[in-house]
Scaffold this active site. Structure first.
Site, short mmCIF file in Angstrom:
data_model
loop_
_atom_site.label_atom_id
_atom_site.label_comp_id
_atom_site.label_asym_id
_atom_site.label_seq_id
_atom_site.Cartn_x
_atom_site.Cartn_y
_atom_site.Cartn_z
N ARG A 149 40.90 49.96 31.05
CA ARG A 149 41.21 48.39 31.61
C ARG A 149 40.18 47.74 31.53
O ARG A 149 38.97 48.12 31.71
CB ARG A 149 41.58 48.72 33.30
N TYR A 161 37.43 38.60 39.81
CA TYR A 161 37.87 39.96 40.09
C TYR A 161 37.80 41.01 39.11
O TYR A 161 38.07 40.46 37.82
CB TYR A 161 39.43 39.72 40.40
N ASP A 213 44.37 43.60 34.37
CA ASP A 213 44.69 43.42 35.70
C ASP A 213 44.64 41.69 35.88
O ASP A 213 43.48 41.03 35.98
CB ASP A 213 43.96 44.04 36.60
N HIS A 215 45.63 40.45 38.64
CA HIS A 215 45.49 40.32 40.18
C HIS A 215 46.45 39.34 40.83
O HIS A 215 45.67 38.58 41.70
CB HIS A 215 44.12 40.28 40.28
N GLU A 239 48.98 43.84 34.28
CA GLU A 239 49.27 44.11 35.41
C GLU A 239 49.07 43.04 36.53
O GLU A 239 48.32 42.02 36.43
CB GLU A 239 48.05 45.14 36.06
N GLU A 265 51.06 47.70 43.25
CA GLU A 265 49.85 48.22 44.20
C GLU A 265 50.05 47.90 45.53
O GLU A 265 49.61 48.69 46.49
CB GLU A 265 48.63 48.17 43.49
N ARG A 286 53.38 50.49 40.10
CA ARG A 286 52.03 50.89 40.50
C ARG A 286 51.86 51.47 42.00
O ARG A 286 50.79 51.44 42.53
CB ARG A 286 51.28 49.51 40.30
N GLU A 342 45.41 55.71 37.52
CA GLU A 342 44.14 54.66 37.35
C GLU A 342 43.08 55.79 38.21
O GLU A 342 43.53 56.34 38.93
CB GLU A 342 44.30 53.48 38.24
N TRP A 405 43.58 35.97 46.00
CA TRP A 405 42.39 36.61 45.69
C TRP A 405 42.92 37.97 44.66
O TRP A 405 44.21 38.47 44.76
CB TRP A 405 41.66 37.36 46.66
C1 GCO Z 1 43.47 47.76 40.98
C2 GCO Z 1 43.29 46.92 42.04
C3 GCO Z 1 42.25 46.84 43.02
C4 GCO Z 1 42.42 46.34 44.27
C5 GCO Z 1 41.85 47.04 45.41
C6 GCO Z 1 42.05 46.23 46.69
O1 GCO Z 1 44.13 47.77 40.05
O2 GCO Z 1 42.69 48.81 41.13
O3 GCO Z 1 43.95 45.65 41.73
O4 GCO Z 1 41.08 46.42 42.26
O5 GCO Z 1 41.79 45.06 44.16
O6 GCO Z 1 42.09 48.24 45.35
O7 GCO Z 1 41.54 47.08 47.92
MG MG Z 2 45.36 46.08 40.13
#
Ligand code: GCO
Ligand code: MG
Length: 405
Positions: A149, A161, A213, A215, A239, A265, A286, A342, A405
């Site tokens: 990634r 991020y 990602d 996010h 993602e 996630e 995810r 991951e 975020w």
């Molecule tokens: C990922 C996630 C993490 C999250 C984190 C939040 O793809 O691994 O986006 O980076 O931000 O797990 O607690």
């Molecule tokens: Mg993520």
């Protein structure tokens, strides 16, 4: 052999970062471990387990995993949600661990046995600018990863991020009583991301699987544009392009791009993802087995996803413990429709506290063949690392308004 639960105890510890662990013991002395870590809200799950779940577990038969799951889900009236489902997930992991230890088999054998020899695993590469990112990608390839990634800095932003802040690896949560505040600029990101991925793809050649990602930061049409702009880079997946709670948003993204999409996630039940799966709006789901009610519930999500050609691609950040990673690997090994796991890896202190048997070799992980989950929590080692408050950052746009975020 008897398997009546005699105690259920919650341990909060912080070997480099906070983890919540559940210890379940049977009258025959079998110990099962579960992870219950919810990054930045650890104590809420610890209290839920300690105050409301542990007293109910005592006296139950540890072998009745599904019945206990139903009891904790249907039996509270207030269903779903990250705290409840992480707590149920921790119990579920601990009970699968106990069953494996009682039968002297690794959990994947109880789930139907291995359908593959190893689990394709991706890790994170991070760099403030393109040359630094390329070095990071190369370093991960040298470790043997076949899927990486990539996250890069954005001109004009001082925090982004997924991009490290001076440390060798990226770690989102910051110690302290309040979250730090970051500034986010979608236009700057959308202008820069295609340049980054064209450079990365050119550098690595066609074979390496590349992931990215977003996010949860984009609107559907922004996400669609990003997906289109990244098509030449041939991503393995893109993602979390839009905030995950609006399942319909993915329809607009899907209509515009052939870039494969992954999301989920922050989901914690099948109800959060049933529409995007049934409408084939994503390629990878995810859900993390612990955050979504444990192995038992995630297995149902994967089976449902199998009907629609959607594969598992679970969240495996450093903010879930090695117990969750092992649960995920055990399930993945026995799941036909699986994409990639991951794995960010951990600081050394984490492996001292969570002694684990999973392995990584040549791009693939394996859960190992110890009975149960194959992860033992070292209570003595854990005592050296007391809980310290830590939070994920929050983000504002340039005009000062709160954003995702
Ligand atoms: C990922 C996630 C993490 C999250 C984190 C939040 O793809 O691994 O986006 O980076 O931000 O797990 O607690
Ligand atoms: Mg993520």
């Amino acid at each position: 052999m008897s398997s009546i639960i005699v105690s259920a105890e919650v341990i909060v510890t912080s070997p480099s970062r906070n983890f919540v662990t559940l210890k379940v013991v049977t009258d025959d002395g079998v110990v099962g471990w579960g992870d219950a870590t919810l990054n930045g809200r650890e104590l809420a799950v610890a209290s839920y387990l300690r105050d409301h779940v542990a007293p109910l577990l005592v006296g139950k038969d540890a072998e009745q995993i599904e019945d206990t799951w139903q009891y904790l889900y249907k039996g509270v009236y207030w269903r779903r949600g990250p705290v409840t489902m992480a707590a149920i997930g921790a119990v579920d992991l601990a009970l699968w661990d106990i069953k494996g230890k009682m039968l002297n088999r690794p959990v994947y054998q109880l789930l139907g046995g291995a359908v593959r020899t190893g689990i394709l695993t991706y890790t994170h590469a991070t760099g403030w600018d393109i040359p630094e990112l390329l070095d990071s990608v190369d370093a991960k390839r040298e470790l043997g990863f076949r899927a990486v990634r990539a996250q890069s800095g954005v001109p004009g932003l001082s925090t982004v991020y997924g991009v490290h802040k001076g440390e060798p690896e990226y770690e989102p949560a910051g110690r302290g009583a309040r979250p730090i505040e970051e500034v986010w600029d979608t236009d700057a990101y959308l202008n820069h991301a295609p340049k980054v991925f064209n450079a990365v793809r050119e550098h690595v050649g066609p074979e390496l699987k590349l992931l990215h990602d977003a996010h949860h930061r984009l609107t559907p049409i922004e996400a669609a544009r990003l997906g289109k702009d990244l098509e030449d880079a041939r991503l393995f997946w893109l993602e979390d392009v839009t905030p995950a709670e609006n399942q319909d948003a993915l329809k607009y993204v899907r209509e515009h791009t052939t870039t494969p999409l992954a999301i989920g996630e922050v989901f914690n039940s099948i109800w959060d993802c049933k529409d995007i799966i049934a409408n084939q709006l994503i390629d990878y789901i995810r859900v993390c087995p612990m955050h979504s009610g444990g192995i038992s519930h995630t297995k149902k999500i994967y089976s449902f996803a199998e009907l629609y050609n959607v594969k598992g691609g679970p969240h495996g950040p450093s903010d879930v413990s090695p117990l969750s990673i092992s649960a995920s690997l055990n399930l993945a090994l026995a799941t036909p429709n699986f994409g990639a796991q991951e794995f960010m890896g951990y600081a050394k202190e984490v492996s001292d506290v969570f002694e684990h048997s999973y392995t990584f070799e040549d791009g693939y992980m394996h859960p190992g063949d110890l009975p149960g989950l194959g992860v033992e929590f070292n209570e003595e080692a854990a005592k050296a690392y007391p809980y310290t408050p830590a939070y994920l950052p929050v983000a504002r746009t340039r005009d000062g308004a709160m954003t995702n975020w």
